[in-house]
Design a protein around this motif. Sequence first.
Motif, PDB file in Angstrom:
ATOM      1  N   GLY A  12     120.240   3.179  51.877  1.00 55.90           N
ATOM      2  CA  GLY A  12     120.360   2.782  53.289  1.00 55.90           C
ATOM      3  C   GLY A  12     121.815   2.599  53.694  1.00 55.90           C
ATOM      4  N   ALA A  13     122.614   2.007  52.814  1.00 55.54           N
ATOM      5  CA  ALA A  13     124.032   1.804  53.108  1.00 55.54           C
ATOM      6  C   ALA A  13     124.762   3.129  53.240  1.00 55.54           C
ATOM      7  CB  ALA A  13     124.680   0.950  52.026  1.00 55.54           C
ATOM      8  N   VAL A  14     124.476   4.072  52.372  1.00 49.83           N
ATOM      9  CA  VAL A  14     125.117   5.390  52.445  1.00 49.83           C
ATOM     10  C   VAL A  14     124.696   6.108  53.716  1.00 49.83           C
ATOM     11  CG1 VAL A  14     125.191   7.675  51.340  1.00 49.83           C
ATOM     12  CG2 VAL A  14     125.423   5.619  49.961  1.00 49.83           C
ATOM     13  N   THR A  15     123.442   5.997  54.099  1.00 49.05           N
ATOM     14  CA  THR A  15     122.957   6.641  55.326  1.00 49.05           C
ATOM     15  C   THR A  15     123.638   6.051  56.558  1.00 49.05           C
ATOM     16  OG1 THR A  15     120.811   7.014  54.281  1.00 49.05           O
ATOM     17  CG2 THR A  15     120.890   7.189  56.676  1.00 49.05           C
ATOM     18  N   LEU A  16     123.730   4.722  56.631  1.00 47.05           N
ATOM     19  CA  LEU A  16     124.358   4.070  57.781  1.00 47.05           C
ATOM     20  C   LEU A  16     125.868   4.271  57.826  1.00 47.05           C
ATOM     21  CD1 LEU A  16     122.358   0.737  57.972  1.00 47.05           C
ATOM     22  CD2 LEU A  16     122.216   2.706  59.503  1.00 47.05           C
ATOM     23  N   ALA A  17     126.484   4.505  56.682  1.00 43.77           N
ATOM     24  CA  ALA A  17     127.933   4.702  56.647  1.00 43.77           C
ATOM     25  C   ALA A  17     128.334   5.969  57.401  1.00 43.77           C
ATOM     26  CB  ALA A  17     128.430   4.766  55.218  1.00 43.77           C
ATOM     27  N   GLY A  18     127.450   6.933  57.490  1.00 41.24           N
ATOM     28  CA  GLY A  18     127.749   8.164  58.209  1.00 41.24           C
ATOM     29  C   GLY A  18     127.506   8.057  59.702  1.00 41.24           C
ATOM     30  N   CYS A  19     126.973   6.936  60.144  1.00 46.03           N
ATOM     31  CA  CYS A  19     126.666   6.764  61.568  1.00 46.03           C
ATOM     32  C   CYS A  19     127.787   6.015  62.276  1.00 46.03           C
ATOM     33  CB  CYS A  19     125.377   5.966  61.740  1.00 46.03           C
ATOM     34  SG  CYS A  19     123.935   6.768  61.033  1.00 46.03           S
ATOM     35  N   THR A  20     127.912   6.276  63.557  1.00 48.57           N
ATOM     36  CA  THR A  20     128.862   5.525  64.370  1.00 48.57           C
ATOM     37  C   THR A  20     128.314   5.430  65.786  1.00 48.57           C
ATOM     38  OG1 THR A  20     131.106   5.406  65.194  1.00 48.57           O
ATOM     39  CG2 THR A  20     130.231   7.592  64.888  1.00 48.57           C
ATOM     40  N   LEU A  21     128.670   4.371  66.464  1.00 45.88           N
ATOM     41  CA  LEU A  21     128.235   4.197  67.835  1.00 45.88           C
ATOM     42  C   LEU A  21     129.212   4.837  68.819  1.00 45.88           C
ATOM     43  CD1 LEU A  21     127.074   0.485  67.663  1.00 45.88           C
ATOM     44  CD2 LEU A  21     125.656   2.531  67.561  1.00 45.88           C
ATOM     45  N   VAL A  22     130.410   5.167  68.327  1.00 46.65           N
ATOM     46  CA  VAL A  22     131.423   5.759  69.179  1.00 46.65           C
ATOM     47  C   VAL A  22     131.443   7.260  68.930  1.00 46.65           C
ATOM     48  CG1 VAL A  22     133.884   5.786  69.739  1.00 46.65           C
ATOM     49  CG2 VAL A  22     132.781   3.652  69.038  1.00 46.65           C
ATOM     50  N   PRO A  23     131.191   8.049  69.980  1.00 46.57           N
ATOM     51  CA  PRO A  23     131.213   9.501  69.773  1.00 46.57           C
ATOM     52  C   PRO A  23     132.645   9.970  69.503  1.00 46.57           C
ATOM     53  CG  PRO A  23     130.906   8.973  72.092  1.00 46.57           C
ATOM     54  CD  PRO A  23     130.862   7.687  71.338  1.00 46.57           C
ATOM     55  N   THR A  24     132.793  10.946  68.666  1.00 51.17           N
ATOM     56  CA  THR A  24     134.113  11.472  68.333  1.00 51.17           C
ATOM     57  C   THR A  24     134.303  12.835  68.973  1.00 51.17           C
ATOM     58  OG1 THR A  24     133.278  12.487  66.309  1.00 51.17           O
ATOM     59  CG2 THR A  24     134.165  10.250  66.141  1.00 51.17           C
ATOM     60  N   THR A  25     135.566  13.201  69.175  1.00 50.40           N
ATOM     61  CA  THR A  25     135.898  14.527  69.703  1.00 50.40           C
ATOM     62  C   THR A  25     137.025  15.097  68.863  1.00 50.40           C
ATOM     63  OG1 THR A  25     137.545  13.683  71.240  1.00 50.40           O
ATOM     64  CG2 THR A  25     135.297  13.843  72.067  1.00 50.40           C
ATOM     65  N   ASN A  26     137.213  16.380  69.001  1.00 54.72           N
ATOM     66  CA  ASN A  26     138.267  17.050  68.243  1.00 54.72           C
ATOM     67  C   ASN A  26     139.607  17.012  68.964  1.00 54.72           C
ATOM     68  OD1 ASN A  26     136.506  17.700  66.213  1.00 54.72           O
ATOM     69  ND2 ASN A  26     135.937  19.654  67.121  1.00 54.72           N
ATOM     70  N   ALA A  27     139.620  16.649  70.234  1.00 53.26           N
ATOM     71  CA  ALA A  27     140.854  16.631  71.022  1.00 53.26           C
ATOM     72  C   ALA A  27     140.930  15.327  71.817  1.00 53.26           C
ATOM     73  CB  ALA A  27     140.868  17.834  71.968  1.00 53.26           C
ATOM     74  N   PRO A  28     142.139  14.939  72.233  1.00 51.31           N
ATOM     75  CA  PRO A  28     142.254  13.736  73.048  1.00 51.31           C
ATOM     76  C   PRO A  28     141.493  13.877  74.366  1.00 51.31           C
ATOM     77  CG  PRO A  28     144.414  14.486  72.303  1.00 51.31           C
ATOM     78  CD  PRO A  28     143.431  15.535  71.932  1.00 51.31           C
ATOM     79  N   VAL A  29     140.989  12.751  74.855  1.00 54.72           N
ATOM     80  CA  VAL A  29     140.240  12.745  76.101  1.00 54.72           C
ATOM     81  C   VAL A  29     141.047  11.952  77.131  1.00 54.72           C
ATOM     82  CG1 VAL A  29     138.106  11.978  77.218  1.00 54.72           C
ATOM     83  CG2 VAL A  29     138.052  12.854  74.878  1.00 54.72           C
ATOM     84  N   ILE A  30     141.200  12.505  78.312  1.00 53.75           N
ATOM     85  CA  ILE A  30     141.912  11.815  79.375  1.00 53.75           C
ATOM     86  C   ILE A  30     140.983  10.789  79.986  1.00 53.75           C
ATOM     87  CG2 ILE A  30     143.017  12.089  81.624  1.00 53.75           C
ATOM     88  CD1 ILE A  30     143.858  14.892  80.718  1.00 53.75           C
ATOM     89  N   ILE A  31     141.490   9.551  80.090  1.00 54.68           N
ATOM     90  CA  ILE A  31     140.707   8.461  80.665  1.00 54.68           C
ATOM     91  C   ILE A  31     141.133   8.274  82.110  1.00 54.68           C
ATOM     92  CG2 ILE A  31     140.198   5.999  80.539  1.00 54.68           C
ATOM     93  CD1 ILE A  31     140.742   6.168  77.542  1.00 54.68           C
TER      94      ILE A  31
END
Length: 191
Positions: A12-31
Amino acid sequence: MRLRPLLLLGLGAVTLAGCTLVPTTNAPVIINPKTVPFGLLGKTIPGTNNGRVRFITQPVYIVDATGHLTASSRIVPTPPTLASVLRELVIGPTDIETATGYTSALPNNLVILQAKVKKGIGYIALADPLSSLPVRQQVLALGQLAMTASDVGATKGIEITVGGVAQPSLLPNGDTATVITASDYQSLLNG
């Protein structure tokens, strides 16, 4: 039997370690600046009536590797006050300065209770006297204070008090004075 719950917990710990609540992107995002809360991108301090803080560099005097006083720049709010500049002096040399042999003659536990300039004289109230320091360290410490204070407006010298009593300050020539000036300690400068 004890191995099975431990194995499930590890899986369970290994499975949850791959999860994140913050989506990632490959490039910077303008806010969009309109979505940044609390006025954090404003030119004034949030919650004030157009309050601003500006900073300047101010010299403080520290002891170089040869045992002489030398000026070093610190960033302080403008207009600089004797108290704000002495706070930076008490902090001592930066990590880079320390690595190159710079030190401070001021004691590590120095407490400045009050510091202000009146009519060209800086009045510095300390918790403890500097007279307990070895003679050479005491002279360097007083030189640090006098020269730093001079650049903040204490052009007529400084008076150090402990418990409201003016302290005799040791000069490089061995004499003492109640009011000391930066020129009294010119001989301690490097160069």
